[in-house]
Design a protein around this motif. Sequence first.
Motif, PDB file in Angstrom:
ATOM      1  N   GLY A 102      67.501  62.283  59.327  1.00  0.00           N
ATOM      2  CA  GLY A 102      67.898  63.620  59.690  1.00  0.00           C
ATOM      3  C   GLY A 102      66.853  64.921  59.614  1.00  0.00           C
ATOM      4  N   ARG A 103      67.305  66.156  59.616  1.00  0.00           N
ATOM      5  CA  ARG A 103      66.244  67.031  59.694  1.00  0.00           C
ATOM      6  C   ARG A 103      65.338  67.134  58.575  1.00  0.00           C
ATOM      7  NH1 ARG A 103      67.330  72.544  57.863  1.00  0.00           N
ATOM      8  NH2 ARG A 103      69.127  72.174  56.109  1.00  0.00           N
ATOM      9  N   ILE A 104      65.699  66.820  57.045  1.00  0.00           N
ATOM     10  CA  ILE A 104      65.070  66.777  56.092  1.00  0.00           C
ATOM     11  C   ILE A 104      64.074  65.646  55.958  1.00  0.00           C
ATOM     12  CG2 ILE A 104      66.529  65.726  54.414  1.00  0.00           C
ATOM     13  CD1 ILE A 104      65.591  67.929  52.278  1.00  0.00           C
ATOM     14  N   SER A 105      64.448  64.693  56.453  1.00  0.00           N
ATOM     15  CA  SER A 105      63.561  63.543  56.653  1.00  0.00           C
ATOM     16  C   SER A 105      62.244  63.913  57.710  1.00  0.00           C
ATOM     17  CB  SER A 105      64.146  62.238  57.725  1.00  0.00           C
ATOM     18  OG  SER A 105      65.444  62.169  57.121  1.00  0.00           O
ATOM     19  N   VAL A 106      62.635  64.544  58.605  1.00  0.00           N
ATOM     20  CA  VAL A 106      61.385  64.939  59.442  1.00  0.00           C
ATOM     21  C   VAL A 106      60.612  65.936  59.091  1.00  0.00           C
ATOM     22  CG1 VAL A 106      61.046  66.182  62.004  1.00  0.00           C
ATOM     23  CG2 VAL A 106      62.874  64.458  61.634  1.00  0.00           C
ATOM     24  N   ALA A 107      61.137  67.061  58.343  1.00  0.00           N
ATOM     25  CA  ALA A 107      60.708  68.270  57.766  1.00  0.00           C
ATOM     26  C   ALA A 107      59.420  67.713  56.681  1.00  0.00           C
ATOM     27  CB  ALA A 107      61.543  69.321  57.278  1.00  0.00           C
ATOM     28  N   VAL A 108      59.992  66.921  55.885  1.00  0.00           N
ATOM     29  CA  VAL A 108      59.457  66.349  54.541  1.00  0.00           C
ATOM     30  C   VAL A 108      58.244  65.357  54.916  1.00  0.00           C
ATOM     31  CG1 VAL A 108      59.597  65.196  52.390  1.00  0.00           C
ATOM     32  CG2 VAL A 108      61.222  66.903  52.900  1.00  0.00           C
ATOM     33  N   GLN A 109      58.550  64.471  55.943  1.00  0.00           N
ATOM     34  CA  GLN A 109      57.663  63.260  56.260  1.00  0.00           C
ATOM     35  C   GLN A 109      56.495  64.106  57.045  1.00  0.00           C
ATOM     36  OE1 GLN A 109      59.595  59.817  57.946  1.00  0.00           O
ATOM     37  NE2 GLN A 109      61.293  60.000  56.447  1.00  0.00           N
ATOM     38  N   GLN A 110      56.809  65.185  57.698  1.00  0.00           N
ATOM     39  CA  GLN A 110      55.712  65.821  58.486  1.00  0.00           C
ATOM     40  C   GLN A 110      54.793  66.270  57.605  1.00  0.00           C
ATOM     41  OE1 GLN A 110      54.906  69.250  58.686  1.00  0.00           O
ATOM     42  NE2 GLN A 110      53.253  68.434  60.053  1.00  0.00           N
ATOM     43  N   ALA A 111      55.215  66.708  56.422  1.00  0.00           N
ATOM     44  CA  ALA A 111      54.414  67.493  55.452  1.00  0.00           C
ATOM     45  C   ALA A 111      53.765  66.559  54.440  1.00  0.00           C
ATOM     46  CB  ALA A 111      54.959  68.652  54.850  1.00  0.00           C
ATOM     47  N   CYS A 112      54.463  65.193  53.811  1.00  0.00           N
ATOM     48  CA  CYS A 112      54.078  64.866  52.670  1.00  0.00           C
ATOM     49  C   CYS A 112      54.305  63.219  52.923  1.00  0.00           C
ATOM     50  CB  CYS A 112      55.195  65.256  51.583  1.00  0.00           C
ATOM     51  SG  CYS A 112      55.497  66.949  51.210  1.00  0.00           S
ATOM     52  N   ARG A 113      53.676  62.555  52.005  1.00  0.00           N
ATOM     53  CA  ARG A 113      53.917  61.112  52.055  1.00  0.00           C
ATOM     54  C   ARG A 113      54.965  60.998  50.897  1.00  0.00           C
ATOM     55  NH1 ARG A 113      49.228  59.914  50.759  1.00  0.00           N
ATOM     56  NH2 ARG A 113      48.479  58.830  52.650  1.00  0.00           N
ATOM     57  N   VAL A 114      56.135  60.208  51.311  1.00  0.00           N
ATOM     58  CA  VAL A 114      57.220  60.056  50.375  1.00  0.00           C
ATOM     59  C   VAL A 114      57.428  58.568  49.847  1.00  0.00           C
ATOM     60  CG1 VAL A 114      59.903  60.295  50.530  1.00  0.00           C
ATOM     61  CG2 VAL A 114      58.505  61.561  52.023  1.00  0.00           C
ATOM     62  N   THR A 115      57.465  58.538  48.339  1.00  0.00           N
ATOM     63  CA  THR A 115      57.742  57.249  47.878  1.00  0.00           C
ATOM     64  C   THR A 115      58.816  57.682  46.849  1.00  0.00           C
ATOM     65  OG1 THR A 115      55.266  57.195  47.822  1.00  0.00           O
ATOM     66  CG2 THR A 115      56.325  55.614  46.520  1.00  0.00           C
ATOM     67  N   ALA A 116      59.830  56.577  46.875  1.00  0.00           N
ATOM     68  CA  ALA A 116      60.722  56.682  45.691  1.00  0.00           C
ATOM     69  C   ALA A 116      60.148  55.893  44.604  1.00  0.00           C
ATOM     70  CB  ALA A 116      62.017  55.740  46.398  1.00  0.00           C
ATOM     71  N   VAL A 117      60.367  56.240  43.319  1.00  0.00           N
ATOM     72  CA  VAL A 117      59.579  55.427  42.324  1.00  0.00           C
ATOM     73  C   VAL A 117      60.395  55.278  41.167  1.00  0.00           C
ATOM     74  CG1 VAL A 117      57.486  56.530  42.756  1.00  0.00           C
ATOM     75  CG2 VAL A 117      58.804  57.981  41.576  1.00  0.00           C
ATOM     76  N   VAL A 118      61.623  55.689  41.044  1.00  0.00           N
ATOM     77  CA  VAL A 118      62.275  55.173  39.750  1.00  0.00           C
ATOM     78  C   VAL A 118      63.876  55.316  40.280  1.00  0.00           C
ATOM     79  CG1 VAL A 118      63.042  55.278  37.243  1.00  0.00           C
ATOM     80  CG2 VAL A 118      60.741  56.141  38.121  1.00  0.00           C
ATOM     81  N   ASN A 119      64.527  54.402  39.845  1.00  0.00           N
ATOM     82  CA  ASN A 119      66.111  54.535  40.043  1.00  0.00           C
ATOM     83  C   ASN A 119      66.659  54.922  38.622  1.00  0.00           C
ATOM     84  OD1 ASN A 119      66.275  54.136  42.749  1.00  0.00           O
ATOM     85  ND2 ASN A 119      66.607  51.980  42.631  1.00  0.00           N
ATOM     86  N   VAL A 120      67.524  55.805  38.453  1.00  0.00           N
ATOM     87  CA  VAL A 120      68.171  56.161  37.563  1.00  0.00           C
ATOM     88  C   VAL A 120      69.715  56.145  37.568  1.00  0.00           C
ATOM     89  CG1 VAL A 120      68.263  58.082  35.800  1.00  0.00           C
ATOM     90  CG2 VAL A 120      66.449  57.951  37.306  1.00  0.00           C
ATOM     91  N   PRO A 121      70.429  55.182  36.345  1.00  0.00           N
ATOM     92  CA  PRO A 121      71.819  55.237  36.739  1.00  0.00           C
ATOM     93  C   PRO A 121      72.516  56.694  36.111  1.00  0.00           C
ATOM     94  CG  PRO A 121      70.759  54.069  34.718  1.00  0.00           C
ATOM     95  CD  PRO A 121      69.771  54.368  35.315  1.00  0.00           C
ATOM     96  N   PRO A 122      73.638  56.483  36.465  1.00  0.00           N
ATOM     97  CA  PRO A 122      74.324  57.834  35.759  1.00  0.00           C
ATOM     98  C   PRO A 122      74.405  57.896  34.236  1.00  0.00           C
ATOM     99  CG  PRO A 122      75.732  56.703  37.494  1.00  0.00           C
ATOM    100  CD  PRO A 122      74.591  55.864  37.282  1.00  0.00           C
ATOM    101  N   GLY A 123      74.664  56.786  33.785  1.00  0.00           N
ATOM    102  CA  GLY A 123      74.534  56.701  32.162  1.00  0.00           C
ATOM    103  C   GLY A 123      73.336  57.348  31.550  1.00  0.00           C
ATOM    104  N   ALA A 124      72.195  57.621  32.204  1.00  0.00           N
ATOM    105  CA  ALA A 124      71.371  58.164  31.674  1.00  0.00           C
ATOM    106  C   ALA A 124      71.292  59.714  31.338  1.00  0.00           C
ATOM    107  CB  ALA A 124      69.820  57.937  32.517  1.00  0.00           C
ATOM    108  N   PHE A 125      72.435  60.292  31.872  1.00  0.00           N
ATOM    109  CA  PHE A 125      72.640  61.461  31.635  1.00  0.00           C
ATOM    110  C   PHE A 125      73.961  61.968  31.020  1.00  0.00           C
ATOM    111  CE2 PHE A 125      70.956  60.951  36.031  1.00  0.00           C
ATOM    112  CZ  PHE A 125      69.840  62.060  36.034  1.00  0.00           C
TER     113      PHE A 125
END
Length: 270
Positions: free
Chosen positions: A156-179
């Motif tokens: 969607g629009r945030i995908s386009v806006a951010v990918q135009q400006a930045c390289r995007v990498t998901a780096v760590v998954n965090v489970p709910p129990g960490a909070f």
Amino acid sequence: MSKTHLGHRARKRFGQNFLHDQNIIEQIVDVINPQHGENLVEIGPGLAALTEPVADRTDHLNVIEIDRDLADRLESHPFLREKLTVTRGDAMKIDFNEFVNPEQPMRVFGNLPYNISTPLIFHLLQYTDRIKDMHFMLQKEVVDRLAAEPGSKTYGRISVAVQQACRVTAVVNVPPGAFNPPPKVESAVVRLEPYSESPTPVKDRQQLHALCLQAFNQRRKTIRNNLKGLLNEAQLNQLGIDPGARPETLSVADYCAMANYLTDQKNPHE
């Protein structure tokens, strides 16, 4: 080092969920990999779960905190107060130019309140030429949207806006129990690295953002219908864009081509 959850209740209005899982915290700090002398800016340090281990590895840290009690606590913290410059206020309204150091681009990070993560990322896109990288803990579905490819439901629009400006990498998954309290959603840490030269250059980012807002407003309609009043069928064809396409099937380059065309129409002599 003492962790300071004691006596502070998470505030719903600030979207506070405090990170307490030490393994996850270490993983995130390793991914950020802070170094001495870097220009580090943390948004929403909260109870200092990330602030303390980052400060252990570096000599100075700027932090932005909206919650007065937490800002007071950081400024009187026995270990951190020597290393922190605390800015009190709403990160959405802060001019990040105040953290600019010509020698060292900003490295921005934080566990972002989910209710402001999207507008805050749009706010930070104004400063990408002064930012080396950003690491944010977000709802996993927001990270999925940031990294989404054309043709997917999450693109969607945030995908386009951010990918135009930045390289995007998901780096760590965090489970709910960490909070504490555990949120009802999965979380993830994303790395955004602003391009020095974007593979899809755009002449006016505000024009791109406005175009995407209109284009994705009704996802089921065609791009021809959604962009009525902005671009007609002949103009879309001229740009090599199928007027009957749905908005989520067009690439970042397609959106940049449309935005640049509109910018040229406004400024024909440039």
